[in-house]
Design an enzyme around this catalytic site. Structure first.
Site, PDB file in Angstrom:
ATOM      1  N   GLY A   1      69.921 -44.219  -0.983  1.00 25.24           N
ATOM      2  CA  GLY A   1      70.658 -44.910   0.480  1.00 25.24           C
ATOM      3  C   GLY A   1      69.636 -45.208   1.463  1.00 25.24           C
ATOM      4  O   GLY A   1      69.978 -44.886   2.798  1.00 25.24           O
ATOM      5  N   GLY A   2      68.426 -45.598   1.050  1.00 26.00           N
ATOM      6  CA  GLY A   2      67.406 -45.764   2.080  1.00 26.00           C
ATOM      7  C   GLY A   2      67.364 -46.880   2.927  1.00 26.00           C
ATOM      8  O   GLY A   2      66.667 -47.175   3.645  1.00 26.00           O
ATOM      9  N   ARG A   3      68.580 -47.775   2.550  1.00 21.55           N
ATOM     10  CA  ARG A   3      68.654 -48.992   3.473  1.00 21.55           C
ATOM     11  C   ARG A   3      69.893 -48.634   4.447  1.00 21.55           C
ATOM     12  O   ARG A   3      70.434 -49.641   4.963  1.00 21.55           O
ATOM     13  CB  ARG A   3      68.742 -50.322   2.747  1.00 21.55           C
ATOM     14  CG  ARG A   3      67.403 -50.725   2.095  1.00 21.55           C
ATOM     15  CD  ARG A   3      66.248 -50.699   2.919  1.00 21.55           C
ATOM     16  NE  ARG A   3      66.505 -51.868   3.611  1.00 21.55           N
ATOM     17  CZ  ARG A   3      65.685 -52.379   4.748  1.00 21.55           C
ATOM     18  NH1 ARG A   3      64.902 -51.265   4.922  1.00 21.55           N
ATOM     19  NH2 ARG A   3      65.683 -53.296   5.155  1.00 21.55           N
ATOM     20  N   GLY A   4      70.531 -47.537   4.590  1.00 21.59           N
ATOM     21  CA  GLY A   4      71.547 -47.126   5.167  1.00 21.59           C
ATOM     22  C   GLY A   4      71.302 -46.812   6.527  1.00 21.59           C
ATOM     23  O   GLY A   4      70.051 -46.789   7.111  1.00 21.59           O
ATOM     24  N   PHE A   5      72.239 -46.334   7.433  1.00 19.28           N
ATOM     25  CA  PHE A   5      71.673 -46.134   8.704  1.00 19.28           C
ATOM     26  C   PHE A   5      70.808 -45.207   8.933  1.00 19.28           C
ATOM     27  O   PHE A   5      69.739 -45.385   9.479  1.00 19.28           O
ATOM     28  CB  PHE A   5      73.123 -45.900   9.801  1.00 19.28           C
ATOM     29  CG  PHE A   5      73.166 -45.235  11.097  1.00 19.28           C
ATOM     30  CD1 PHE A   5      72.074 -45.673  11.993  1.00 19.28           C
ATOM     31  CD2 PHE A   5      73.753 -44.387  11.002  1.00 19.28           C
ATOM     32  CE1 PHE A   5      71.934 -44.863  13.227  1.00 19.28           C
ATOM     33  CE2 PHE A   5      73.643 -43.531  12.647  1.00 19.28           C
ATOM     34  CZ  PHE A   5      72.631 -44.089  13.357  1.00 19.28           C
TER      35      PHE A   5
ATOM     36  N   LYS B   1      83.076 -35.835   0.512  1.00 19.78           N
ATOM     37  CA  LYS B   1      81.727 -35.486   0.914  1.00 19.78           C
ATOM     38  C   LYS B   1      81.567 -33.907   0.551  1.00 19.78           C
ATOM     39  O   LYS B   1      80.655 -33.449   0.111  1.00 19.78           O
ATOM     40  CB  LYS B   1      81.430 -35.821   2.269  1.00 19.78           C
ATOM     41  CG  LYS B   1      80.825 -37.070   2.570  1.00 19.78           C
ATOM     42  CD  LYS B   1      79.807 -37.202   3.263  1.00 19.78           C
ATOM     43  CE  LYS B   1      78.945 -38.479   3.611  1.00 19.78           C
ATOM     44  NZ  LYS B   1      77.809 -38.064   4.257  1.00 19.78           N
TER      45      LYS B   1
END
Length: 579
Positions: free
Chosen positions: A19-23, A166
């Site tokens: 998820g390295g391109r998320g917020f 989650k």
């Protein structure tokens, strides 16, 4: 800012940021690269990496092979194994591309994705797995949390689907701690905000543009903990180091992460809105009324399948705005060495600066420049009438309004007939003009301005146009009457007869009210619409969309629609059978 190369002589560790391109993923990748002792693999759902012009550090790292990008599919374990092979640490950040209205997709990406990441970590002999969870996993949406710590259990029931999923993913990750040499821990940040935010700040700014952010739900004194994004990424670095050296007190544990500065939720929101030029919320809406509105929206979401709004997000933000939610970070400070590195005040300032393109002035300059007509101005033709009704010259507009109100009273509210009112008005005007003609040039020291004769003159062109228009209307009316008299157009005859009959019944009773309402609306409605154009357009858009979806729902449940659909289905099958 340049990359810190103080650790370049050390053996760098290889990590994967899922998820390295998320917020939060972007923020963590940037921080890891600045430390200088990491080889970073960025894993995300996008098939290719699109760099922003501000990501110069990442571009530099990619060119020097200190960073690399991988497409990852969390539903495919084999794909995850290829990405994780050879890495020692995995940071499992927020999952991108989640449709909060689709439970099946959310479950596959969050829960099944967590299972696949765990399995891949064990297979690839990854040493440490840090999961970015949320403080929402212990919130049931019904009760306040005051200074909550890690002893709080997961709620047995919650309306927040994402929090529930989650919580399941976090439980899975913590339960596999120290199996096959994999050490795990989970971080629970509360109400994350900051530059690059894709949910919290944009949601309320959009509400502010549509005029909905003026409402305070409940009393407005509920406290909340907020966490600046850079503090969250700092906590992940602290957790990785602590997991490496203090295994017993960190492994298999969850930690709350906040800015350690509880603040009233509506005060925090007001700081953001005011910083971007919007008015702070000021209208208090009873919590029970808001809950009722939410239940109506829930019915609409379930029955109509509405995609215009996201009901799960509405539930989440309603809960944030209604309840006190503060958390104790003592355990994180003691065991992983976490302390905020950016204060709440500084974080708010940085966030406001990053969202300056969404400020009220910026939005207005894009949608309504000084040279562009407003919609209200266009509707009124953009001439003298528009200037008067839109109050461009307040004295002039007020004068016209006052005169029209006096005429309305004179002709409709005085109790006289229309002819007698007109006759008295003409007599009064004649007396005034006659008296004005005998006044001296100065009276009590004031100059008396004479009315020029040109004001009473009518040009030949105006008279000619008026006569031509009158003759045209007369001839057109005479032609229509002749056709009706000869019985040539019975359709028009009945239309006119019905129209005249209705006018006879309703006009005497409603004419005065209609003219009064029209007068007030003309001088108020267009002016208000010009001032709140985006808000009114937004509400109208919502109403029309809801009405359209409701009509579609009625069509779906109507017996006629169902029978017609079955007939079409039978005909199609018969057509396929006959070839």
């Amino acid at each position: 800012m340049t990359v810190d190369d103080r650790f370049a002589h050390l053996n760098p560790k290889t990590c994967v940021v899922v998820g390295g391109r998320g917020f939060l993923g972007r923020s963590l990748v940037l921080r890891l690269l600045k430390l200088g002792n990491w080889i970073v693999r960025i894993a995300d759902s996008a098939h290719s990496l699109q760099l922003h012009h501000s990501e110069s550090i990442l571009a530099q790292a990619l060119s020097s092979a200190r960073a690399s990008y991988f497409h990852i599919d969390l539903t495919d374990k084999c794909n995850i194994v290829k990405v994780l092979g050879g890495s020692s640490v995995v940071f499992f950040m927020d999952v991108a591309g989640v449709d909060v209205n689709d439970f099946y997709t959310c479950y596959r990406l969050i829960v099944q994705g967590a299972k696949n990441v765990i399995s891949a970590c064990r297979e690839c002999r990854v040493k440490r797995l840090i999961y970015n969870s949320s403080a929402d996993v212990v919130f049931d949406g019904l009760h306040d949390i005051r200074d909550g710590d890690e002893s709080l259990a997961y709620p047995w029931k919650t309306d927040n689907m994402l929090s529930d999923l989650k919580a399941q993913a976090e439980s899975l990750i913590l339960s596999v701690n120290d199996i096959d040499g994999l050490l795990t821990c989970s971080l629970r940040p509360s109400n994350v905000f900051g530059p690059g935010d894709t949910e919290f700040v944009p949601y309320f700014l959009k509400s502010a543009r549509y005029g909905f952010a003026k409402f305070i739900i409940g009393t407005g004194d509920n406290l909340s903990d907020f966490t600046f994004s850079e503090n969250v990424t700092h906590a992940h670095i602290c957790a990785e180091e602590a997991l490496n050296f203090q295994t017993v007190s960190v492994a298999g544990k969850a930690f709350f992460i906040t800015n350690n500065e509880p603040i009233e939720f509506w005060e925090f929101l007001s700081l953001l809105l005011e910083g971007l030029g919007y008015r702070r919320p000021y209208v208090k809406l009873p919590a029970k009324l808001a809950q009722y509105i939410l239940s109506v929206l829930k019915w609409s979401h379930e029955k109509l399948g509405s995609r215009y709004f996201s009901y799960p997000l509405l539930v989440h933000f309603f809960q944030l705005a209604s309840y006190t939610r503060t958390f104790n970070c003592t355990k994180a400070h003691k065991h992983i060495g976490y302390s905020p590195i950016v204060s709440l005040e500084e974080g708010v300032t940085l966030t406001i600066e990053s969202f300056s393109y969404l400020s009220k002035d910026s939005c207005l300059s894009r949608s309504f420049s000084s040279t562009e007509q407003s919609k209200a101005d266009k509707l009124l033709g953009g001439g003298k009438v528009a200037d008067i009704l839109l109050w461009r010259d307040e004295k002039k507009s007020f004068t016209y309004f006052a005169v029209l109100v006096l005429l309305f009273y004179w002709f409709f509210l005085s109790g006289r007939t229309f002819i007698s009112s007109a006759a008295k008005l003409l007599l009064l005007a004649t007396l005034l003009f006659y008296g004005h003609g005998f006044l001296p040039s100065k009276l009590f020291g004031f100059n008396i301005q004479r009315i020029p004769f040109s004001c009473f003159e009518i040009s030949d062109a105006v008279v000619k146009d008026s006569v031509i228009t009158t003759v045209y209307i007369w001839n057109k009316g005479f032609q229509i009457i002749r056709r009706l008299a000869h019985g040539e157009d019975w359709s028009a005859f009945f239309k006119i007869a019905i129209f005249l009959y209705l006018m006879k019944i309703f006009l005497p009773k409603m004419l005065t009210k209609l003219i009064g309402i029209g007068l007030v609306f003309a001088f108020m409605g267009f002016f208000v619409y010009e001032q709140y154009e985006s808000e009114i357009d937004g509400m109208v858009d919502v109403l029309f969309t809801s009405l359209k979806e409701f009509m579609i729902y009625l069509m779906r449940i109507s017996p006629v629609f169902k029978s017609r659909l079955l007939r079409y289905h039978d005909n199609f099958q018969r057509y396929e059978k006959n070839g």
